[in-house]
Design a protein around this motif. Structure first.
Motif, PDB file in Angstrom:
ATOM      1  N   ARG A 114      -2.223   6.646  -2.847  1.00 42.59           N
ATOM      2  CA  ARG A 114      -3.598   6.254  -3.037  1.00 42.59           C
ATOM      3  C   ARG A 114      -3.675   4.994  -4.053  1.00 42.59           C
ATOM      4  N   HIS A 115      -2.329   4.322  -3.832  1.00 38.89           N
ATOM      5  CA  HIS A 115      -2.311   3.138  -4.933  1.00 38.89           C
ATOM      6  C   HIS A 115      -1.976   1.879  -3.768  1.00 38.89           C
ATOM      7  N   ILE A 151      -9.054  -6.670  -4.402  1.00 39.39           N
ATOM      8  CA  ILE A 151      -8.599  -5.121  -4.374  1.00 39.39           C
ATOM      9  C   ILE A 151      -9.771  -4.287  -4.369  1.00 39.39           C
ATOM     10  N   ASP A 152     -10.440  -4.486  -5.611  1.00 42.51           N
ATOM     11  CA  ASP A 152     -11.587  -3.862  -6.113  1.00 42.51           C
ATOM     12  C   ASP A 152     -13.062  -4.072  -4.975  1.00 42.51           C
ATOM     13  N   GLY A 201      -9.420  -3.091   6.164  1.00 49.34           N
ATOM     14  CA  GLY A 201      -9.382  -3.550   4.646  1.00 49.34           C
ATOM     15  C   GLY A 201      -8.025  -4.363   4.446  1.00 49.34           C
ATOM     16  N   ILE A 236       0.894  -1.278  -0.054  1.00 49.01           N
ATOM     17  CA  ILE A 236      -0.001  -0.056   0.079  1.00 49.01           C
ATOM     18  C   ILE A 236       0.861   1.170   0.095  1.00 49.01           C
ATOM     19  N   PHE A 260     -10.902   1.125   2.578  1.00 51.51           N
ATOM     20  CA  PHE A 260     -10.016   2.295   2.512  1.00 51.51           C
ATOM     21  C   PHE A 260     -10.762   3.768   2.254  1.00 51.51           C
ATOM     22  N   ARG A 261     -11.729   3.634   1.411  1.00 58.83           N
ATOM     23  CA  ARG A 261     -12.439   4.981   0.897  1.00 58.83           C
ATOM     24  C   ARG A 261     -12.725   5.576   2.341  1.00 58.83           C
ATOM     25  N   GLY A 270      -4.344  -1.418  -7.854  1.00 59.13           N
ATOM     26  CA  GLY A 270      -5.788  -0.670  -7.732  1.00 59.13           C
ATOM     27  C   GLY A 270      -5.306   0.772  -7.059  1.00 59.13           C
ATOM     28  N   SER A 271      -6.568   1.611  -6.871  1.00 54.54           N
ATOM     29  CA  SER A 271      -6.413   2.899  -6.251  1.00 54.54           C
ATOM     30  C   SER A 271      -7.872   3.043  -5.490  1.00 54.54           C
ATOM     31  N   TRP A 272      -7.834   3.995  -4.698  1.00 55.20           N
ATOM     32  CA  TRP A 272      -8.805   4.427  -4.108  1.00 55.20           C
ATOM     33  C   TRP A 272      -9.311   5.994  -4.031  1.00 55.20           C
ATOM     34  N   THR A 285     -10.180  -1.970  -1.226  1.00 57.34           N
ATOM     35  CA  THR A 285     -10.576  -0.343  -1.590  1.00 57.34           C
ATOM     36  C   THR A 285     -12.003   0.337  -0.964  1.00 57.34           C
TER      37      THR A 285
END
Length: 307
Positions: free
Chosen positions: A117-118, A140-141, A156, A112, A148-149, A305-307, A145
């Motif tokens: 934010r990746h 991840i999705d 998470g 992380i 995390f959001r 991924g990212s958030w 994430t």
């Protein structure tokens, strides 16, 4: 002649400045890359995101899974991977840490980059059938994430690791070898060392009486080694206990209180302080200082991924 010399000096100086500029550029670019942190445990948090309790809980979960399955999973949280992409940095981490068993390559890293934010799941060669790119992306999705959001990083990561464990658990892999790492097993064996020492003298006193000094000492070493193997599952620890038990039984004449079963009261008093809480801190501490990768290899499998 003077003009030609000045011109030559000017050309030499300009080329020297150019070479120096290129050298400094490459030097600064290399220095700008984020250093791969030392592998000090199964969870390495360089951001202070996770509490000590969350780290301990996650570490224990990963440790138990490694003991059961053999696969290694590590979690790394860094502020940023810039100027590298998270994929480039993750491969550098994998090459440095070598998570997973050698020639089995069953390691995985959850990385992380908090400020960027990746995040990425980096997968060893041996787990690419279980943690496929698609499966890693779904973890991840769908799992990591969303939490995390909302700022729930601990939740998470924990839930993501649970999904990774379930995926790996279904993969047919070689059974984990019984530990032969003496130093890493001391934390587990520490609480029973006082008992082992006492048993060496007590059992030795009985067996020496029955079998004689030499055979009784050998038998004592064998009995205590087998007991250590059963309790800890470490060949190195069992061998060490067997040798110590043999020596103590053989020289038991120096300890009159332990030469036979008829001196129970003095024996009990002599060992009471050693079998108390003296080793309790060792059994509850994390093994973060002794954890290391097993030599696994990575080829870039996984997902980001990212958030």
């Amino acid at each position: 002649m003077t003009a030609r010399l000045l011109r030559a000096c000017s050309v030499f100086l300009s080329r020297g400045i150019l070479l120096l500029a290129l050298f400094l550029t490459f030097t600064f670019a290399a220095a700008a890359d984020v250093a791969v942190p030392q592998l000090t445990g199964r969870v390495v948090d360089q951001t202070g995101t996770l509490s000590s309790g969350a780290i301990a809980s996650l570490d224990q979960k990963l440790r138990d899974f490694e003991a059961k399955k053999g696969s290694q999973i590590a979690v790394l949280i860094v502020p940023t991977t810039q100027p590298e992409t998270i994929e480039q940095y993750s491969i550098r981490v994998a090459d440095a840490w070598k998570i997973g068993r050698k020639k089995v390559d069953d390691g995985a890293i959850l990385l992380i980059a908090k400020n960027d934010r990746h995040l990425r799941i980096e997968v060893g060669y041996g787990l690419e059938g279980a943690l496929t790119d698609v499966n890693s992306r779904r973890i991840i999705d769908e799992v990591i994430t969303p939490k995390f959001r909302t700022g729930d990083f601990a939740g998470g990561i924990s839930d993501g690791v649970d999904r990774m464990i379930r995926a790996i658990d279904g993969e047919p892999l070689p059974a984990p070898a019984r530990s032969t790492n003496f130093s890493s097993d001391l934390n587990d064996f520490g609480p029973v060392i006082p008992f082992a020492l006492f048993a060496s003298l007590f059992v030795g006193g009985i067996l020496r009486t029955m079998l004689g000094r030499l055979l009784g000492s050998v038998a004592t070493g064998g009995v205590l080694a087998a007991l250590a193997w059963f309790m800890v599952g470490s060949a190195g620890i069992a061998l060490a206990v067997g040798v110590i038990a043999f020596i103590l039984a053989f020289i038991a004449d120096l300890f009159p209180m332990a030469t036979g079963p008829g001196t129970g009261s003095s024996r009990g008093g002599s060992w009471s302080s050693g079998s108390g809480g003296g080793w309790s801190s060792g059994s509850s501490s994390s093994d973060s200082g002794s954890f290391s990768g097993g030599g696994g290899s990575f080829g870039g499998g996984g997902a980001s991924g990212s958030w």
